[in-house]
Each structure stands twice: as C-alpha cells, then as structure tokens.
Design a protein around this motif. Structure first.
Motif, PDB file in Angstrom:
ATOM      1  N   ALA A  28       0.826  -1.211   0.000  1.00  0.00           N
ATOM      2  CA  ALA A  28       0.000   0.000   0.000  1.00  0.00           C
ATOM      3  C   ALA A  28       0.857   1.256   0.000  1.00  0.00           C
ATOM      4  O   ALA A  28       0.511   2.259  -0.630  1.00  0.00           O
ATOM      5  N   GLY A  29       1.989   1.230   0.716  1.00  0.00           N
ATOM      6  CA  GLY A  29       2.876   2.382   0.764  1.00  0.00           C
ATOM      7  C   GLY A  29       2.330   3.511   1.615  1.00  0.00           C
ATOM      8  O   GLY A  29       1.509   3.299   2.517  1.00  0.00           O
ATOM      9  N   ASP A  30       2.756   4.735   1.326  1.00  0.00           N
ATOM     10  CA  ASP A  30       2.319   5.907   2.074  1.00  0.00           C
ATOM     11  C   ASP A  30       1.035   6.469   1.475  1.00  0.00           C
ATOM     12  O   ASP A  30       0.829   6.437   0.260  1.00  0.00           O
ATOM     13  N   GLY A  31       0.210   7.040   2.357  1.00  0.00           N
ATOM     14  CA  GLY A  31      -1.089   7.511   1.920  1.00  0.00           C
ATOM     15  C   GLY A  31      -1.067   8.817   1.154  1.00  0.00           C
ATOM     16  O   GLY A  31      -1.633   8.925   0.073  1.00  0.00           O
ATOM     17  N   ARG A  32      -0.451   9.835   1.752  1.00  0.00           N
ATOM     18  CA  ARG A  32      -0.392  11.169   1.142  1.00  0.00           C
ATOM     19  C   ARG A  32      -1.779  11.662   0.719  1.00  0.00           C
ATOM     20  O   ARG A  32      -1.951  12.247  -0.341  1.00  0.00           O
ATOM     21  N   GLY A  33      -2.790  11.371   1.558  1.00  0.00           N
ATOM     22  CA  GLY A  33      -4.138  11.842   1.281  1.00  0.00           C
ATOM     23  C   GLY A  33      -4.935  10.994   0.318  1.00  0.00           C
ATOM     24  O   GLY A  33      -6.093  11.304   0.025  1.00  0.00           O
ATOM     25  N   ARG A  34      -4.334   9.935  -0.199  1.00  0.00           N
ATOM     26  CA  ARG A  34      -5.062   9.078  -1.133  1.00  0.00           C
ATOM     27  C   ARG A  34      -6.198   8.346  -0.417  1.00  0.00           C
ATOM     28  O   ARG A  34      -6.170   8.143   0.784  1.00  0.00           O
ATOM     29  N   LYS A  35      -7.182   7.910  -1.198  1.00  0.00           N
ATOM     30  CA  LYS A  35      -8.352   7.250  -0.633  1.00  0.00           C
ATOM     31  C   LYS A  35      -8.204   5.730  -0.731  1.00  0.00           C
ATOM     32  O   LYS A  35      -7.830   5.193  -1.783  1.00  0.00           O
ATOM     33  N   LEU A  36      -8.518   5.041   0.365  1.00  0.00           N
ATOM     34  CA  LEU A  36      -8.374   3.586   0.436  1.00  0.00           C
ATOM     35  C   LEU A  36      -9.658   2.987   0.976  1.00  0.00           C
ATOM     36  O   LEU A  36     -10.223   3.481   1.956  1.00  0.00           O
ATOM     37  N   LEU A  37     -10.099   1.903   0.358  1.00  0.00           N
ATOM     38  CA  LEU A  37     -11.268   1.153   0.809  1.00  0.00           C
ATOM     39  C   LEU A  37     -10.801  -0.160   1.420  1.00  0.00           C
ATOM     40  O   LEU A  37     -10.119  -0.950   0.771  1.00  0.00           O
ATOM     41  N   ASP A  38     -11.159  -0.395   2.674  1.00  0.00           N
ATOM     42  CA  ASP A  38     -10.794  -1.615   3.408  1.00  0.00           C
ATOM     43  C   ASP A  38     -12.048  -2.469   3.540  1.00  0.00           C
ATOM     44  O   ASP A  38     -12.930  -2.178   4.347  1.00  0.00           O
ATOM     45  N   LYS A  84     -25.494  -9.783   1.007  1.00  0.00           N
ATOM     46  CA  LYS A  84     -26.710  -9.127   0.532  1.00  0.00           C
ATOM     47  C   LYS A  84     -26.302  -8.060  -0.476  1.00  0.00           C
ATOM     48  O   LYS A  84     -25.104  -7.848  -0.704  1.00  0.00           O
ATOM     49  N   PRO A  85     -27.259  -7.371  -1.118  1.00  0.00           N
ATOM     50  CA  PRO A  85     -26.885  -6.316  -2.076  1.00  0.00           C
ATOM     51  C   PRO A  85     -25.887  -5.341  -1.485  1.00  0.00           C
ATOM     52  O   PRO A  85     -26.018  -4.907  -0.334  1.00  0.00           O
ATOM     53  N   LEU A  86     -24.881  -4.991  -2.265  1.00  0.00           N
ATOM     54  CA  LEU A  86     -23.788  -4.168  -1.767  1.00  0.00           C
ATOM     55  C   LEU A  86     -24.228  -2.718  -1.578  1.00  0.00           C
ATOM     56  O   LEU A  86     -25.036  -2.202  -2.341  1.00  0.00           O
ATOM     57  N   PRO A  87     -23.655  -2.059  -0.574  1.00  0.00           N
ATOM     58  CA  PRO A  87     -23.984  -0.650  -0.370  1.00  0.00           C
ATOM     59  C   PRO A  87     -23.350   0.220  -1.457  1.00  0.00           C
ATOM     60  O   PRO A  87     -22.297  -0.113  -2.002  1.00  0.00           O
ATOM     61  N   ALA A  88     -24.003   1.338  -1.772  1.00  0.00           N
ATOM     62  CA  ALA A  88     -23.423   2.305  -2.710  1.00  0.00           C
ATOM     63  C   ALA A  88     -22.351   3.103  -1.986  1.00  0.00           C
ATOM     64  O   ALA A  88     -22.485   3.419  -0.800  1.00  0.00           O
ATOM     65  N   LEU A  89     -21.267   3.417  -2.669  1.00  0.00           N
ATOM     66  CA  LEU A  89     -20.160   4.163  -2.077  1.00  0.00           C
ATOM     67  C   LEU A  89     -20.039   5.529  -2.744  1.00  0.00           C
ATOM     68  O   LEU A  89     -20.453   5.713  -3.896  1.00  0.00           O
ATOM     69  N   ASN A  90     -19.466   6.455  -2.005  1.00  0.00           N
ATOM     70  CA  ASN A  90     -19.261   7.802  -2.533  1.00  0.00           C
ATOM     71  C   ASN A  90     -17.857   7.941  -3.110  1.00  0.00           C
ATOM     72  O   ASN A  90     -16.872   7.706  -2.404  1.00  0.00           O
ATOM     73  N   GLY A  91     -17.763   8.286  -4.377  1.00  0.00           N
ATOM     74  CA  GLY A  91     -16.459   8.526  -4.988  1.00  0.00           C
ATOM     75  C   GLY A  91     -15.735   7.266  -5.383  1.00  0.00           C
ATOM     76  O   GLY A  91     -16.288   6.166  -5.388  1.00  0.00           O
ATOM     77  N   VAL A  92     -14.459   7.454  -5.726  1.00  0.00           N
ATOM     78  CA  VAL A  92     -13.609   6.346  -6.151  1.00  0.00           C
ATOM     79  C   VAL A  92     -12.387   6.272  -5.242  1.00  0.00           C
ATOM     80  O   VAL A  92     -12.083   7.199  -4.499  1.00  0.00           O
ATOM     81  N   PHE A  93     -11.655   5.148  -5.357  1.00  0.00           N
ATOM     82  CA  PHE A  93     -10.548   4.881  -4.445  1.00  0.00           C
ATOM     83  C   PHE A  93      -9.263   4.591  -5.210  1.00  0.00           C
ATOM     84  O   PHE A  93      -9.282   3.991  -6.283  1.00  0.00           O
ATOM     85  N   ASP A  94      -8.160   4.997  -4.606  1.00  0.00           N
ATOM     86  CA  ASP A  94      -6.846   4.728  -5.185  1.00  0.00           C
ATOM     87  C   ASP A  94      -6.413   3.288  -4.928  1.00  0.00           C
ATOM     88  O   ASP A  94      -5.718   2.687  -5.752  1.00  0.00           O
ATOM     89  N   ILE A  95      -6.805   2.756  -3.771  1.00  0.00           N
ATOM     90  CA  ILE A  95      -6.462   1.386  -3.392  1.00  0.00           C
ATOM     91  C   ILE A  95      -7.679   0.738  -2.750  1.00  0.00           C
ATOM     92  O   ILE A  95      -8.381   1.366  -1.946  1.00  0.00           O
ATOM     93  N   ILE A  96      -7.934  -0.516  -3.103  1.00  0.00           N
ATOM     94  CA  ILE A  96      -8.961  -1.304  -2.434  1.00  0.00           C
ATOM     95  C   ILE A  96      -8.287  -2.541  -1.854  1.00  0.00           C
ATOM     96  O   ILE A  96      -7.557  -3.249  -2.561  1.00  0.00           O
TER      97      ILE A  96
END
Length: 233
Positions: A28-38, A84-96
């Motif tokens: 994953a490395g350093d975040g630097r403000g990037r968005k990650l989904l866990d 069950k049906p997956l929840p909707a998410l806001n935006g996109v992610f740099d790493i999942i």
C-alpha cells in the motif's frame, strides 16, 4: 464481515515481517491523502495502520460489534452484510484492500467485482486469501481428516477455498491482472506461545518464509496479490 463471535480472535499480524498484514502494508505504501477502501475491516486492525500512514480510509464491516471497535481508526465505517446487495459508495478509491475476507463470502466474485467498480483507472487492488493446498491440509487429507478449527486455513467460517491456480483464475475472471502474488508462511509468531519466542523461532520462521516464497503451492499459508485493471488492447 467477520463473525461477531470472533471479536477478540481476529489478531494483528503486523509484528510479523513475513505476514499477510505486513505484505499488504508494504504494498500500500504511504497515503499522502489518497483514498483507500478496506473491505472486511473487522475491528480496524489494518485501517488504523493505513490511517496513520496518511490514507483517507473507508471501512466496510459486516459485524456492528466489530465496526464499533474500528470506527475510530478510519474516516468512515460502513456496516453492511456482504452476502446481501452491496452498499453504494461515494467517490472512487486509489487502493482497495480485501484482507482475509473473500473466503468468508458466499459469492466472493460478485462482491469483488462490485466494489472494484469504485477503483480509479490507475488504482490497484490488494487481496489476501488462504492457500487450501498448503502442506498441512494435504497431509490431513491424506489421512482422511478434514476438521474445521477456530482459525487458520480450515477456519469454520470459511465458505470458499482457494489454490494458487484457482486464485489466479478468480482474478482473471474479475478482469484484473496480477502484478505480483506473494506467498506468506504459517504465522508462527501467533501459533507459538510468546514465552517461547526468540532467535530459534525467528530462524525457523525465516526458513519457513523462504520455503513459502520458493514453493508457493506447497508451503504458502496465504497468497497476497497486487492486481490492476486489465489493459484493453
């Protein structure tokens, strides 16, 4: 998505330099403000580390009990049953990140492809699964034993099993291309009581890690893959 009854049993493997947790954090490395989904965050074992490294972390967890323990370790905690049906998410992610979760799901490919729709075009996915073809399982099958346990490859909550070949096929079917698949060894630092830790165990663990890297299918306890969306020609 982990069993609520296992609140105190999903243990951190961050102290082990050869573990899946350590490999995931390294990749994953350093975040630097990037968005990650866990995905399948449990009580935030990895999310806490991601947040400390500068990621804006969104967690998804099926157990409200575990989610309550982990919500302080991330930007957002979403409680959702992934069968069950997956929840909707806001935006996109740099790493999942899918750390030790796909094997617990009834339809792992559906969940995997569903959340990967939120990956940036140049983003990456990091996923770990247990290796059902590990030597220990093979020996047990040889002697007619198939006994579930509280944790490990034959964790009683596992619904899906992976070998290296089936894992590769799974990733390809999801439209992803594996840059690297790392095999990690049996987590001896968790298995062996702490009073017996020392240079001798470290030596054995290092040898075990080397065997896992050199013969993934036989000695790999888990596989950790770093994958990217397949480029269209």
């Amino acid at each position: 998505m982990h069993d609520p009854g296992k609140t105190l049993t999903y243990q951190s493997k961050i102290r082990d330099p050869y573990s899946s947790h350590s490999v995931i954090l390294s990749q994953a490395g350093d975040g630097r403000g990037r968005k990650l989904l866990d995905v399948g965050a449990a009580q935030g074992v990895l999310a806490q580390q991601f947040t400390q490294r500068g990621f804006e972390v969104t967690c998804i967890e099926g157990s409200a009990e575990l989610a309550a323990l982990g919500k302080s370790h991330c930007h957002e905690m979403i409680v959702a049953d992934l069968d069950k049906p997956l929840p909707a998410l806001n935006g996109v992610f740099d790493i999942i990140v899918y750390g030790d979760i796909l094997e617990h799901l009834r339809n792992p490919l559906e969940v995997f492809k569903g959340f990967n729709r939120y990956l940036r075009p140049e983003g990456k996915v990091i996923v770990s699964v247990p290796n059902f073809a590990h030597l220990w399982v093979r020996l047990n099958l040889l002697f007619g034993r198939f006994d579930y346990a509280d944790r490990g490859i034959l964790d009683r909550t596992h619904l899906r099993f992976f070998t290296l070949r089936s894992f590769r096929n799974f990733l390809q079917e999801a439209g992803l291309e594996a840059k690297e698949i790392v095999a990690t060894p049996v987590p001896l630092l968790l298995v062996v009581p702490e009073r017996r830790h020392g240079w001798c165990l470290n030596l054995v663990h290092g040898v075990n890690a080397a065997l896992a890297r050199s013969w993934k299918t036989m000695f790999g306890y888990q596989f950790v893959a770093v994958v990217y969306p397949r480029k269209m020609s």
